[in-house]
Design a protein around this motif. Sequence first.
Motif, PDB file in Angstrom:
ATOM      1  N   UNK A 160       0.807  -1.220   0.000  1.00  0.00           N
ATOM      2  CA  UNK A 160       0.000   0.000   0.000  1.00  0.00           C
ATOM      3  C   UNK A 160       0.835   1.263   0.000  1.00  0.00           C
ATOM      4  N   UNK A 161       2.004   1.203  -0.604  1.00  0.00           N
ATOM      5  CA  UNK A 161       2.900   2.344  -0.682  1.00  0.00           C
ATOM      6  C   UNK A 161       2.877   2.922  -2.083  1.00  0.00           C
ATOM      7  N   UNK A 162       3.476   4.090  -2.214  1.00  0.00           N
ATOM      8  CA  UNK A 162       3.669   4.686  -3.523  1.00  0.00           C
ATOM      9  C   UNK A 162       4.788   3.940  -4.241  1.00  0.00           C
ATOM     10  N   UNK A 163       4.638   3.782  -5.553  1.00  0.00           N
ATOM     11  CA  UNK A 163       5.630   3.044  -6.330  1.00  0.00           C
ATOM     12  C   UNK A 163       6.971   3.764  -6.341  1.00  0.00           C
ATOM     13  N   UNK A 164       6.959   5.087  -6.408  1.00  0.00           N
ATOM     14  CA  UNK A 164       8.207   5.835  -6.464  1.00  0.00           C
ATOM     15  C   UNK A 164       9.043   5.606  -5.203  1.00  0.00           C
ATOM     16  N   UNK A 165       8.382   5.398  -4.063  1.00  0.00           N
ATOM     17  CA  UNK A 165       9.109   5.184  -2.823  1.00  0.00           C
ATOM     18  C   UNK A 165       9.865   3.852  -2.855  1.00  0.00           C
ATOM     19  N   UNK A 166       9.229   2.807  -3.346  1.00  0.00           N
ATOM     20  CA  UNK A 166       9.881   1.497  -3.436  1.00  0.00           C
ATOM     21  C   UNK A 166      11.040   1.568  -4.425  1.00  0.00           C
ATOM     22  N   UNK A 167      10.842   2.256  -5.532  1.00  0.00           N
ATOM     23  CA  UNK A 167      11.929   2.386  -6.520  1.00  0.00           C
ATOM     24  C   UNK A 167      13.130   3.119  -5.931  1.00  0.00           C
ATOM     25  N   UNK A 168      12.866   4.183  -5.186  1.00  0.00           N
ATOM     26  CA  UNK A 168      13.957   4.940  -4.560  1.00  0.00           C
ATOM     27  C   UNK A 168      14.698   4.069  -3.550  1.00  0.00           C
ATOM     28  N   UNK A 169      13.947   3.286  -2.769  1.00  0.00           N
ATOM     29  CA  UNK A 169      14.589   2.402  -1.794  1.00  0.00           C
ATOM     30  C   UNK A 169      15.472   1.363  -2.472  1.00  0.00           C
ATOM     31  N   UNK A 170      15.001   0.776  -3.557  1.00  0.00           N
ATOM     32  CA  UNK A 170      15.783  -0.243  -4.266  1.00  0.00           C
ATOM     33  C   UNK A 170      17.028   0.381  -4.907  1.00  0.00           C
ATOM     34  N   UNK A 171      16.861   1.485  -5.596  1.00  0.00           N
ATOM     35  CA  UNK A 171      18.017   2.132  -6.246  1.00  0.00           C
ATOM     36  C   UNK A 171      19.012   2.616  -5.199  1.00  0.00           C
ATOM     37  N   UNK A 172      18.519   3.182  -4.096  1.00  0.00           N
ATOM     38  CA  UNK A 172      19.425   3.622  -3.031  1.00  0.00           C
ATOM     39  C   UNK A 172      20.189   2.448  -2.446  1.00  0.00           C
ATOM     40  N   UNK A 173      19.500   1.337  -2.252  1.00  0.00           N
ATOM     41  CA  UNK A 173      20.168   0.149  -1.727  1.00  0.00           C
ATOM     42  C   UNK A 173      21.271  -0.338  -2.646  1.00  0.00           C
ATOM     43  N   UNK A 174      21.011  -0.349  -3.937  1.00  0.00           N
ATOM     44  CA  UNK A 174      22.021  -0.790  -4.907  1.00  0.00           C
ATOM     45  C   UNK A 174      23.198   0.187  -4.922  1.00  0.00           C
ATOM     46  N   UNK A 175      22.898   1.487  -4.915  1.00  0.00           N
ATOM     47  CA  UNK A 175      23.974   2.480  -4.951  1.00  0.00           C
ATOM     48  C   UNK A 175      24.781   2.514  -3.663  1.00  0.00           C
ATOM     49  N   UNK A 176      24.174   2.135  -2.550  1.00  0.00           N
ATOM     50  CA  UNK A 176      24.891   2.154  -1.270  1.00  0.00           C
ATOM     51  C   UNK A 176      25.602   0.836  -0.981  1.00  0.00           C
ATOM     52  N   UNK A 177      25.756   0.004  -1.986  1.00  0.00           N
ATOM     53  CA  UNK A 177      26.575  -1.183  -1.843  1.00  0.00           C
ATOM     54  C   UNK A 177      25.828  -2.463  -1.516  1.00  0.00           C
ATOM     55  N   UNK A 178      24.526  -2.428  -1.554  1.00  0.00           N
ATOM     56  CA  UNK A 178      23.770  -3.651  -1.313  1.00  0.00           C
ATOM     57  C   UNK A 178      23.423  -4.278  -2.654  1.00  0.00           C
ATOM     58  N   UNK A 179      24.429  -4.847  -3.291  1.00  0.00           N
ATOM     59  CA  UNK A 179      24.265  -5.430  -4.618  1.00  0.00           C
ATOM     60  C   UNK A 179      23.335  -6.618  -4.657  1.00  0.00           C
ATOM     61  N   UNK A 180      23.087  -7.222  -3.509  1.00  0.00           N
ATOM     62  CA  UNK A 180      22.171  -8.359  -3.475  1.00  0.00           C
ATOM     63  C   UNK A 180      20.752  -7.937  -3.809  1.00  0.00           C
ATOM     64  N   UNK A 181      20.460  -6.627  -3.776  1.00  0.00           N
ATOM     65  CA  UNK A 181      19.136  -6.142  -4.217  1.00  0.00           C
ATOM     66  C   UNK A 181      18.908  -6.507  -5.682  1.00  0.00           C
TER      67      UNK A 181
END
Length: 154
Positions: free
Chosen positions: A30-51
Motif C-alpha cells: 500500500x505504498x507509492x511506487x516511487x518510494x519502493x523504486x527509490x529504496x531499491x536504487x538507493x540500496x544498490x547504490x549504497x553497496x547492497x548489490x544483493x538487491x
Amino acid sequence: MTRKCRGELYRNTSQGKLAGVCAGIADYFGWETWLVRILVVSGVLLGMGWFVVIYIAAWFILDKKPANAGHSKFKQGVHEQSQSSRQASGQQEAEDITQESIKVKSRIWQAGEPPKQAFHDIRRKFQTLERELQTIERYVTSPEFTVSREINKL
C-alpha cells in the motif's frame, strides 16, 4: 489491532518500468511506487548489490498481476431497457467511473490520492450516478414503460 489481509504478491507490469517488481511490492504494502523504486536504487547504490539478485529472482518467481475479470453486469429490467437510449461510449465511461475505487492516502508514502483529489473524484462519481438515476426515472415514468409492463403481464 487487526491486520488487514493484503492478498497475493504479484508483479504489476502495467505500472512497472522494468519488470513491475517494485510496482507489485508497492501494491502489496500500500505504498507509492516511487518510494519502493527509490529504496531499491538507493540500496544498490549504497553497496547492497544483493538487491539486484533479489530483483531478478522476483522477476522470475512472481506471477504477473491478473487483469480484472471485467465490470459486473447491471441488473436486468429497467436499466437494460433504458440502455437503448444511451450512446455506447457514454455508457461505458459511466460504468468505468462508477466501478473505479478511490483510495485516500493519509501519509505521503501511502498509495492513493490526496484528499482534495479524492473529493473531486467522489463528486464526479456521484454526479455520474445521479445522471444515470435520472435516466432510469425518466424511463420508469414514461408511457413506453407502462406499455412494456402491460405487455409483459400478458
